[in-house]
Scaffold this motif. Structure first.
Motif, PDB file in Angstrom:
ATOM      1  N   VAL B  40       1.421   5.343   6.293  1.00 50.43           N
ATOM      2  CA  VAL B  40       2.474   4.736   5.470  1.00 50.43           C
ATOM      3  C   VAL B  40       2.766   5.643   4.283  1.00 50.43           C
ATOM      4  CG1 VAL B  40       3.145   2.735   4.105  1.00 50.43           C
ATOM      5  CG2 VAL B  40       1.710   2.438   6.134  1.00 50.43           C
ATOM      6  N   ILE B  57       4.118  -1.591   4.954  1.00 49.08           N
ATOM      7  CA  ILE B  57       4.860  -1.555   6.219  1.00 49.08           C
ATOM      8  C   ILE B  57       4.301  -2.642   7.126  1.00 49.08           C
ATOM      9  CG2 ILE B  57       5.234  -0.246   8.358  1.00 49.08           C
ATOM     10  CD1 ILE B  57       6.761   1.220   6.401  1.00 49.08           C
ATOM     11  N   GLU B 135       9.922  -2.128   6.302  1.00 50.17           N
ATOM     12  CA  GLU B 135       9.471  -1.633   5.000  1.00 50.17           C
ATOM     13  C   GLU B 135       9.579  -2.762   3.979  1.00 50.17           C
ATOM     14  OE1 GLU B 135      10.529   3.135   5.258  1.00 50.17           O
ATOM     15  OE2 GLU B 135      11.792   1.820   4.049  1.00 50.17           O
TER      16      GLU B 135
END
Lengths: 97, 147
Positions: B40, B57, B135
């Motif tokens: 991430v 995420i 996201e």
């Protein structure tokens, strides 16, 4: 018939699955999209569902169907007769990590 | 470990996955093990009137179906000349900045075949596997990503 929603489609609908009644003669993906629009169109239209040039309903670009665990582009799914009581996945464009 | 998706809290550490992969190929004509780990990234995003950054995420898969796709991609890649074995392990759940989300391991005769194969495998799993990535930003908003 149950529509299973994943990713963005699940978020927009606010639920993972929607029970839909498809009368005899309408158990196709076109019938499913029409029923889905009637059940949750306000939340899905423009993102998951779109209007075709012919005035019907289609999946938004990049979306696919899942029928019997097989992932099908909208054109591949057009002629399939859906099983009564079955599940159809509505899959947004993929985006692995 | 077999290719597939696995919930983050059930996934073994990468070191275990790697050792199992490496030792499973003992005695084979393997001269290179190439690995990829997707993590991430803390990303700044223009978002509406202002800017924000990635906080987490979320990765979602379809139980069974996503794993079958990863297994097929791995098997097809492993059938190429010079490739002995390919494993793709995609984690699911919610991930913090820096955490691993996916591991790809390729055992190859030589590094050139290994590098080429891993590039192709990563491209394929991102395009062809039913996986979705959201996201989540520091300002509380979120966005589903499409490649």
């Amino acid at each position: 018939m149950t529509a299973l929603l994943f990713g963005e489609a699940c978020d927009l609908a606010g639920t993972r699955s929607i029970e839909l009644h498809l009368p005899d003669g309408t158990r196709t993906v076109h019938g499913l999209l029409q029923a889905l629009h009637e059940a949750a169109g306000a939340r899905l239209h423009g993102k998951v569902l779109a209007s075709s040039e012919a005035g019907g309903l289609v999946l938004a670009p990049g979306y696919t169907f899942m029928v019997n665990k097989r992932i099908l582009a909208p054109r591949e799914a057009e002629d399939i007769v859906l099983e009564d009581g079955g599940e159809v996945g509505i899959l947004p464009p993929f985006s692995g990590g | 470990m077999r290719s597939g998706t696995i919930p983050k809290d059930k996934a073994p550490p990468f070191g275990e996955i790697y050792e199992e992969f490496r030792t499973s190929m003992r005695g084979h004509a393997v001269g290179a093990i190439v690995t990829f780990t997707g993590t991430v990234r803390e990303d700044a995003k223009e978002h509406g009137a202002g800017a924000t950054t990635t906080r987490q995420i979320l990765i979602e898969a379809i139980e069974g179906v996503s794993s079958e796709h990863l297994q097929r991609i791995a098997a097809e890649a492993a059938a190429r000349p010079g490739i002995e074995k390919v494993t793709i392990v995609h984690l699911t759940g919610t991930f913090e900045i820096g955490e691993p989300m996916v591991h790809v391991l390729v055992g190859a005769s030589h590094r050139d075949e290994g590098f080429k194969a891993i590039e192709d495998v990563v491209t394929r799993y991102k395009k062809e596997t039913p996986l979705w990535k959201k996201e989540i930003y520091t300002d509380g908003t979120s966005r589903w990503i499409t490649h």
